[in-house]
Design an enzyme around this catalytic site. Structure first.
Site, PDB file in Angstrom:
ATOM      1  CB  SER B 140     -19.632 -19.092 -10.964  1.00  0.00           C
ATOM      2  OG  SER B 140     -20.939 -18.418 -10.864  1.00  0.00           O
ATOM      3  NE  ARG B 210     -29.849 -23.039 -17.994  1.00  0.00           N
ATOM      4  CZ  ARG B 210     -28.489 -23.292 -17.619  1.00  0.00           C
ATOM      5  NH1 ARG B 210     -28.173 -22.501 -16.412  1.00  0.00           N
ATOM      6  NH2 ARG B 210     -27.665 -23.887 -18.300  1.00  0.00           N
ATOM      7  CG  ASP B 313     -18.663 -12.429 -15.247  1.00  0.00           C
ATOM      8  OD1 ASP B 313     -19.840 -12.182 -15.301  1.00  0.00           O
ATOM      9  OD2 ASP B 313     -18.021 -13.493 -14.816  1.00  0.00           O
ATOM     10  CG  HIS B 346     -20.771 -15.552 -15.149  1.00  0.00           C
ATOM     11  ND1 HIS B 346     -19.642 -15.502 -14.406  1.00  0.00           N
ATOM     12  CD2 HIS B 346     -21.551 -16.582 -14.538  1.00  0.00           C
ATOM     13  CE1 HIS B 346     -19.808 -16.149 -13.225  1.00  0.00           C
ATOM     14  NE2 HIS B 346     -20.709 -17.108 -13.386  1.00  0.00           N
ATOM     15  CG  ASP B 347     -21.933 -19.113 -20.635  1.00  0.00           C
ATOM     16  OD1 ASP B 347     -22.097 -19.613 -19.584  1.00  0.00           O
ATOM     17  OD2 ASP B 347     -22.522 -19.149 -21.651  1.00  0.00           O
TER      18      ASP B 347
END
Lengths: 193, 373
Positions: B140, B210, B313, B346-347
């Site tokens: 990232s 968040r 992602d 994305h994680d």
């Protein structure tokens, strides 16, 4: 197809020191061989996860890509040689990829199973699809979505305005130049624009 | 490690008397050729691997990737984790005292960029006596730093491993960052970034920031699989209709999850750091000085590359990684690229996927073979 004699025969078509793009490079053994035996550089294109890993293990540059999405990553004439070894028969866009091969490479080297090899003809004559060492699949589970012959490819090349620099067959690791359409299980073409 | 000398920043500002927190794992070999630098993303730190003695759940953020016998094997490589300037995990950041004013920086902490971070990391390597990195690696925003290393210090990097990254942010990416920043800045407890003086923390803004972030780190599929339309456990116990017909209660599991993530984050993360790091993301764009031509920008890079992206992602989509691959191919660089078909969005770059971890392992095995020659 992966036997050493066949690989060497095809590798001889690649000039030493060439920059090579190997479409459907499998486990990267051809590129590794070209790198080591002919000082070539280049990349493999592969869709399969296990093959991508195998290439990484061999230290071969590999780009994970679905060839059916085309070769837009690559500019014109950026490679000396583009290989399509046992790849054509898996492609939906086989005709487009043939043109792409010689767009990206100065020459394209093609190898694929020749459906007109005499044992295949015999099998079809008996009314059955061939199942051989070269074409080991049943008609209902084959990954080969294109079946063509050595003679067919000459016509496709002509239709696509490609120059055939050389063509021959390979059978049992030996080059077949006399009647390859009948006598060879593998068809090989060297093409250019 | 403390640095007294002034570090000039991309903005024209500068920072002096700053500290960088770092950790190292494994042993630097005799010819100092086996060092690997790990760059972190938004909310991570220099603590990349291992756990602190006696501290429950203190595993490093990339502990599945880095450690003895792991894909990046610390029995063989000397791994350095570093916390970036402006972060809130030990390195000098907005919560520290500005030596020029004697006051806490707060909103006055200079805006730092990916390039600034890389310069600071290079000074840390200088201090550690490491001239050349066997590899620089990050996911990232960390991947952006790895890429930037190959452009700012091409002669100091042999390999770059760039995971789930991009050559710059899209408008959508910047939009998400801006919503998060507005959530923080408009929190009454933010006080223009000088909330430390008021003894408060803009937790509301941090929580919302968040929550937004978390949505973008997951894929639609994995969110549906994990939460779907499930209601909170407490509501499921009852028979029959179990909506509360409220507009503000937590009813769906996904709401509960996001609030929990937001609450946790607001307890440990700094609001000014969030603003700074998202801005660094927004600004990163190595092609900008080359008329948007990434191939031209990457002509400077001489290292070898491994790029990895994940199919689901959408925050840093595979096509963004392919842009980097294309630019490297245009420059005839050694590059390998894998597109891992993982459901986690994305994680995924932080998760266990045998294809992903296996590939990184093979790549580092290859680096090791090169080092032996």
């Amino acid at each position: 197809m992966s036997d050493a004699a066949t690989m060497e025969t095809i590798a001889r078509l690649v000039p030493p020191g060439s920059r090579v793009l190997d479409l459907g490079c499998g486990d990267g053994s051809m590129l590794a061989y070209l790198k080591q035996a002919r000082r070539c550089t280049g990349y493999g294109i592969e869709i399969d996860d296990a093959n991508v890993l195998a290439c990484a293990q061999r230290g071969v540059n590999v780009i994970q890509l679905n060839l059916d999405e085309g070769l837009s990553l690559f500019d014109d004439a950026t490679f000396d040689v583009v290989l399509q070894i046992d790849t054509l028969q898996h492609l939906r866009n086989a005709e487009v990829m043939l043109r792409e091969t010689v767009r990206v490479g100065r020459i394209g080297v093609l190898a694929f199973p020749n459906f007109a090899h005499w044992p295949n003809r015999l099998s079809v004559l008996r009314g059955r699809m061939p199942v051989t060492r070269r074409l080991p699949y049943q008609w209902y589970d084959t990954p080969n979505i294109r079946v063509g012959t050595h003679a067919d490819l000459a016509l496709l090349a002509q239709r696509s305005n490609l120059r055939v620099l050389d063509s021959f067959g390979i059978q049992d690791g030996k080059t077949i130049r006399f009647a390859p359409n009948l006598r060879a299980g593998t068809s090989v073409y060297t093409l250019s624009r | 490690m403390h640095f007294a000398a002034v570090l000039p920043l991309q903005s024209g500002a500068q920072i002096r008397d700053y500290a960088l927190s770092y950790e190292t794992y494994g042993r630097l070999n005799a010819d100092k050729s086996n060092a690997v630098l790990i760059c972190h993303a938004l909310n991570a730190s220099h603590h990349v691997a291992g756990a602190y003695a006696g501290q429950h759940k203190s595993e490093g953020w990339w502990d599945n990737m880095i450690g003895p016998g792991k894909p990046l094997d610390t029995d063989k490589f000397f791994v350095i984790g570093v916390n970036n300037l402006g972060s809130c995990f030990g390195s000098t950041g907005p919560m520290h005292v500005n030596p020029d004013t004697g006051r806490v920086y707060g909103a006055d902490f200079p805006v730092v960029t990916v390039e600034d971070w890389v310069n600071a990391q290079a000074r840390l390597l200088d201090a550690l006596g490491i001239e050349t990195l066997a590899a620089v690696m990050g996911g990232s925003l960390g991947g952006m730093q790895a890429l930037s290393w190959t452009l700012q210090y091409p002669e100091r990097v042999r390999h770059a491993v760039v995971v789930a990254s991009a050559p710059n942010l899209t408008a959508e990416n910047i939009a998400f960052n801006e919503v998060a920043r507005r959530a923080i800045v408009t929190d009454p407890d933010f006080h223009g970034g000088h909330f430390y003086d008021h003894g408060v923390i803009p937790k509301r803004g941090l929580r919302i920031a968040r929550m937004i972030g978390h949505i973008t780190y997951l894929s639609d599929d994995v969110m549906n699989e994990k939460f779907g339309r499930q209601l909170r456990d407490a509501l499921q116990l009852g028979e029959g209709a179990n909506y509360l017909y409220s507009t503000q209660e937590v009813e769906f599991q996904i709401e509960s999850y996001l609030r929990h993530q937001g609450d946790k984050f607001a307890e440990y993360f700094d609001a000014n750091t969030y603003l700074l790091i998202t801005r660094a993301l927004d600004y990163f764009d190595p092609a900008r000085d080359h008329g948007g031509d990434l191939s031209q920008a990457l002509a400077r890079a001489t290292s070898k590359f491994l790029l990895v992206s994940f199919t689901t992602d959408w925050r840093f989509a595979p096509k963004r990684s392919r842009e980097i691959v294309k630019a490297l191919l245009d420059n005839r660089r050694d590059v390998s690229y894998a597109e891992i078909d993982a459901p986690h969005g994305h994680d995924a770059f932080l998760l266990d996927d045998p294809r992903y971890l296996g590939l990184v392992r093979s790549y580092f095995d290859g680096i090791l073979k090169e080092l032996a020659i």
